[in-house]
Design a protein around this motif. Sequence first.
Motif, PDB file in Angstrom:
ATOM      1  N   GLU A  26       6.818   8.136   4.848  1.00  0.00           N
ATOM      2  CA  GLU A  26       6.713   6.682   4.951  1.00  0.00           C
ATOM      3  C   GLU A  26       5.346   6.275   5.490  1.00  0.00           C
ATOM      4  O   GLU A  26       4.744   5.302   5.015  1.00  0.00           O
ATOM      5  CB  GLU A  26       7.823   6.146   5.856  1.00  0.00           C
ATOM      6  CG  GLU A  26       9.221   6.373   5.312  1.00  0.00           C
ATOM      7  CD  GLU A  26      10.293   5.886   6.265  1.00  0.00           C
ATOM      8  OE1 GLU A  26       9.939   5.437   7.388  1.00  0.00           O
ATOM      9  OE2 GLU A  26      11.481   5.960   5.900  1.00  0.00           O
ATOM     10  N   LEU A  27       4.853   7.011   6.485  1.00  0.00           N
ATOM     11  CA  LEU A  27       3.552   6.682   7.065  1.00  0.00           C
ATOM     12  C   LEU A  27       2.433   6.889   6.048  1.00  0.00           C
ATOM     13  O   LEU A  27       1.509   6.078   5.955  1.00  0.00           O
ATOM     14  CB  LEU A  27       3.296   7.545   8.301  1.00  0.00           C
ATOM     15  CG  LEU A  27       4.223   7.338   9.493  1.00  0.00           C
ATOM     16  CD1 LEU A  27       3.849   8.288  10.625  1.00  0.00           C
ATOM     17  CD2 LEU A  27       4.178   5.897   9.973  1.00  0.00           C
ATOM     18  N   ARG A  28       2.503   7.945   5.284  1.00  0.00           N
ATOM     19  CA  ARG A  28       1.437   8.253   4.336  1.00  0.00           C
ATOM     20  C   ARG A  28       1.339   7.207   3.231  1.00  0.00           C
ATOM     21  O   ARG A  28       0.289   7.063   2.600  1.00  0.00           O
ATOM     22  CB  ARG A  28       1.633   9.648   3.746  1.00  0.00           C
ATOM     23  CG  ARG A  28       1.461  10.765   4.760  1.00  0.00           C
ATOM     24  CD  ARG A  28       1.664  12.123   4.137  1.00  0.00           C
ATOM     25  NE  ARG A  28       0.576  12.459   3.221  1.00  0.00           N
ATOM     26  CZ  ARG A  28       0.587  13.541   2.444  1.00  0.00           C
ATOM     27  NH1 ARG A  28       1.629  14.353   2.454  1.00  0.00           N
ATOM     28  NH2 ARG A  28      -0.434  13.789   1.650  1.00  0.00           N
ATOM     29  N   ALA A  29       2.430   6.476   3.023  1.00  0.00           N
ATOM     30  CA  ALA A  29       2.406   5.410   2.020  1.00  0.00           C
ATOM     31  C   ALA A  29       1.487   4.273   2.452  1.00  0.00           C
ATOM     32  O   ALA A  29       1.042   3.483   1.620  1.00  0.00           O
ATOM     33  CB  ALA A  29       3.820   4.883   1.790  1.00  0.00           C
ATOM     34  N   LEU A  30       1.176   4.199   3.765  1.00  0.00           N
ATOM     35  CA  LEU A  30       0.281   3.147   4.249  1.00  0.00           C
ATOM     36  C   LEU A  30      -1.130   3.372   3.711  1.00  0.00           C
ATOM     37  O   LEU A  30      -1.780   2.470   3.254  1.00  0.00           O
ATOM     38  CB  LEU A  30       0.265   3.121   5.779  1.00  0.00           C
ATOM     39  CG  LEU A  30       1.608   2.861   6.455  1.00  0.00           C
ATOM     40  CD1 LEU A  30       1.455   2.902   7.978  1.00  0.00           C
ATOM     41  CD2 LEU A  30       2.182   1.523   6.025  1.00  0.00           C
ATOM     42  N   ASP A  31      -1.637   4.544   3.828  1.00  0.00           N
ATOM     43  CA  ASP A  31      -2.923   4.991   3.272  1.00  0.00           C
ATOM     44  C   ASP A  31      -4.048   3.946   3.376  1.00  0.00           C
ATOM     45  O   ASP A  31      -3.997   2.919   2.697  1.00  0.00           O
ATOM     46  CB  ASP A  31      -2.734   5.416   1.818  1.00  0.00           C
ATOM     47  CG  ASP A  31      -3.958   6.150   1.275  1.00  0.00           C
ATOM     48  OD1 ASP A  31      -4.599   6.857   2.071  1.00  0.00           O
ATOM     49  OD2 ASP A  31      -4.258   6.017   0.078  1.00  0.00           O
ATOM     50  N   PRO A  32      -5.080   4.181   4.170  1.00  0.00           N
ATOM     51  CA  PRO A  32      -5.313   5.431   4.885  1.00  0.00           C
ATOM     52  C   PRO A  32      -4.621   5.459   6.246  1.00  0.00           C
ATOM     53  O   PRO A  32      -4.542   4.427   6.921  1.00  0.00           O
ATOM     54  CB  PRO A  32      -6.842   5.446   5.061  1.00  0.00           C
ATOM     55  CG  PRO A  32      -7.207   4.003   5.152  1.00  0.00           C
ATOM     56  CD  PRO A  32      -6.246   3.274   4.255  1.00  0.00           C
TER      57      PRO A  32
END
Length: 211
Positions: free
Chosen positions: A75-81
Amino acid sequence: MAFYIDSADRSVIEELWESRAFQGVTTNPTILARAGLRQSDLPELHRWLTEMGVGTFYAQVVGTTTETMLESAMELRALDPVIVKVPATAAGFQAAATLVGDGAQVLLTAVYHPAQGLLARDMGIQGVAPYVGRMTDAGRPGVAAVSQLQQAIGAEPTRILAASLRSVDDIAALAAAGVPDFTVGEAVARAMLHDELTLRALDEFEAASAG
């Protein structure tokens, strides 16, 4: 060397970011809670930071098992970066290794002993965040331990992001030992930007110029 704002309070972040002295923002579940936020608020916080020009953002996984940490990291990586923070537990090491292997930028956090940082280095984890002040509170030599870790890591790709800093003196001592990165809360950030003697000198300059 880089300095980061350790906060999720928008008013604090906005004020400190305007100084142009910081390179990004770090958060964790405790910091979010202090600002009245939850993990589900991270996307909106990330959006706001991005609009303000903050390019480096650290967000921490939740969960106590490797599986739940990896689900949270997705879920966090979907924020990117985003740089994904993972606690230095056995499950956390496993999750961090998986994430690094998948190309994620990872910071091992809640590090309380140099040995944890050495494991992170040997596993190829990009960053480690030792809790300097909390080490000292627990009776361990925080500044000395982190300085020792920096000496052991040397010029390795793994970078130390010193956290839980209680004073500007700790920052100066760690910087002298080669620690490259620091994340600071509101009180320490203000102490860096508003030194009492500097402000007194400014008053003297202004008085002299008016005379």
